[in-house]
Design a protein around this motif. Structure first.
Motif, PDB file in Angstrom:
ATOM      1  N   ILE A 110       1.041  -1.418  -0.342  1.00  0.00           N
ATOM      2  CA  ILE A 110       0.018   0.006  -0.265  1.00  0.00           C
ATOM      3  C   ILE A 110       1.082   0.994   0.114  1.00  0.00           C
ATOM      4  N   ARG A 111       0.321   2.240  -1.097  1.00  0.00           N
ATOM      5  CA  ARG A 111       1.167   3.398  -1.204  1.00  0.00           C
ATOM      6  C   ARG A 111       0.416   3.988  -0.595  1.00  0.00           C
ATOM      7  N   VAL A 112       0.754   4.952  -0.383  1.00  0.00           N
ATOM      8  CA  VAL A 112      -0.726   6.287  -0.424  1.00  0.00           C
ATOM      9  C   VAL A 112       0.761   7.930  -0.834  1.00  0.00           C
ATOM     10  N   ILE A 140       4.028  -4.521   3.087  1.00  0.00           N
ATOM     11  CA  ILE A 140       4.251  -3.174   3.048  1.00  0.00           C
ATOM     12  C   ILE A 140       4.013  -1.625   3.802  1.00  0.00           C
ATOM     13  N   VAL A 141       3.941  -0.942   4.410  1.00  0.00           N
ATOM     14  CA  VAL A 141       3.050   0.424   4.185  1.00  0.00           C
ATOM     15  C   VAL A 141       3.708   1.393   4.245  1.00  0.00           C
ATOM     16  N   GLY A 168       2.747 -13.476   9.215  1.00  0.00           N
ATOM     17  CA  GLY A 168       2.892 -12.398   8.118  1.00  0.00           C
ATOM     18  C   GLY A 168       4.265 -11.625   8.552  1.00  0.00           C
ATOM     19  N   ILE A 169       4.500 -10.322   7.500  1.00  0.00           N
ATOM     20  CA  ILE A 169       5.682  -9.621   7.828  1.00  0.00           C
ATOM     21  C   ILE A 169       5.771  -8.375   7.822  1.00  0.00           C
ATOM     22  N   SER A 170       5.418  -7.600   8.683  1.00  0.00           N
ATOM     23  CA  SER A 170       4.685  -5.954   8.530  1.00  0.00           C
ATOM     24  C   SER A 170       5.595  -5.019   8.388  1.00  0.00           C
TER      25      SER A 170
END
Length: 386
Positions: A110-112, A140-141, A168-170
């Protein structure tokens, strides 16, 4: 930490077919997703991602400022995401990170975009559909400079699924003057093992606000997300609402390290054991001044169960301001008597106190989910709660 034998789960061959429309899910699975904060009607969401077992089955965005895709596609598009991928979490940390590194099934990217103020929440869901499935994901955020967004992540089992393993890797990146509110709702089942490994970096003027809700049984969960506040005037807040029924073992907490001046952080955890075990950890490190941090671990035992509250404060320079409050106990009899004197019976008084203690009024959750949470809280009362 309890031992998990990964050989008991199937980490190969459990792919699922793509879904153009989340309304094509069964009514039972839609209900399960809803209980994790994920809606099938996307009119109230700016973007949506769904992974089932070992496949990304749905990914869409109706906001040009929100880029969302399967992590494998993002790695191809951005030449391996060298600035972000595996930069905050050590792939050799333990057998769970190694499993995710060596056999990646998916996860969300997710890319804002810079300067965007995204009003409608972005939603993502990681679901276990098959029995005894093993799921490896990497998320990935990236919230670019000056951007603002709210992400609702739901983790759930499908209707009828009893056992599985979620690894889960975040990794979170909140850029200069950006703001991320990240709400995670876990809706697992009695025989699911969960091992998230999460870390984040907040730059100058950035804000990272985290809400976590777990009210359903889970066999074994262990997580300890860590946030590095690397820019001045940055803020981090964690708010957790957790219940451990009989058979649930939870080893969890939050870690914040303030590596710049004029930083503030707060970690607030509300936990209730109704037969299960909770190890509630919290750590705040402060290495620059001025900086302020507060850690609060409050636990209630209703009936049986066990709660360890383990707060840690680490100040390495003169002038830092760190504080903590920690308590584990039962509902105070005088609080019950106070409400009974105002017309409530004993059960109503107990439920009112528990509901206020958990405080699950979190912005952006579907109304039906909020009602279900309130219903679950009502059911927590027990005849021996006092």
């Amino acid at each position: 930490m309890k031992e998990i034998d990964l050989s008991e789960f199937k980490f190969q061959g459990l792919e699922q077919e793509a879904l153009q429309d989340l309304n094509d899910l069964s009514e039972e699975d839609k209900e399960q997703l809803l209980m994790a904060g994920v809606v099938s009607d996307l009119s109230t969401r700016s973007a949506s991602y769904l992974q089932m077992d070992q496949s990304a089955v749905h990914c869409s965005s109706k906001n040009d400022d929100v880029e969302i895709m399967d992590i494998k596609d993002a790695l191809k598009k951005y030449d391996g995401l060298e600035e972000y991928f595996w930069t905050l979490v050590d792939k050799d940390k333990d057998e769970f990170t190694r499993s995710a590194y060596e056999n990646l099934h998916g996860g969300y990217f997710i890319r804002v975009k810079a300067g965007a103020k995204v009003k409608e929440p972005i939603q993502s869901c990681l679901m276990l559909k098959s029995e005894n499935v093993g799921q490896n994901v990497h998320n990935i955020v990236i919230i670019e400079e000056g951007a603002e967004a709210h992400i609702i992540t739901g983790c759930s089992v499908a209707h009828g699924t009893k056992a599985g393993a979620h690894l889960g890797i975040s990794e979170f990146f909140v850029k200069k003057d950006a703001s991320l509110t990240f709400t995670m709702v876990h809706n697992w089942s009695e025989n699911v093992a969960v091992r998230p490994r999460s870390a984040g970096v907040v730059e100058e003027g950035g804000k990272f606000l985290s809400n976590y809700v777990l009210l359903k049984p889970v066999k074994d969960l262990q997580m300890y997300p860590s946030i590095e506040m690397n820019g001045p005037n940055s803020v981090a807040r964690f708010n957790s609402v957790v219940v451990a029924p009989k058979g649930s073992h939870l080893d969890m907490g939050n870690r914040v390290v303030m590596n710049a001046p004029n930083t503030r952080c707060e970690i607030i955890a509300r936990t209730i054991a109704t037969g299960g075990t909770i190890i509630n950890r919290g750590h705040i490190g402060a290495h620059y001044t001025p900086s302020k941090g507060h850690l609060e671990c409050q636990g209630l035992i209703l009936g049986d169960g066990r709660i360890w509250a383990i707060p840690e404060l680490d100040g390495s320079t003169e002038g830092v301001e760190l504080s903590h409050e920690a308590s584990v106990g039962k509902i105070a009899q005088d609080e019950i008597e106070y409400l009974m004197a105002r017309g409530m019976d004993e059960d109503e008084a107990t439920s009112t106190i528990v509901r206020g203690f958990l405080n699950t009024d979190i912005m952006g959750l579907p109304e039906k989910l909020q009602k279900e949470i309130d219903k679950q809280i009502e059911e927590l009362q027990a005849s021996d709660a006092m």
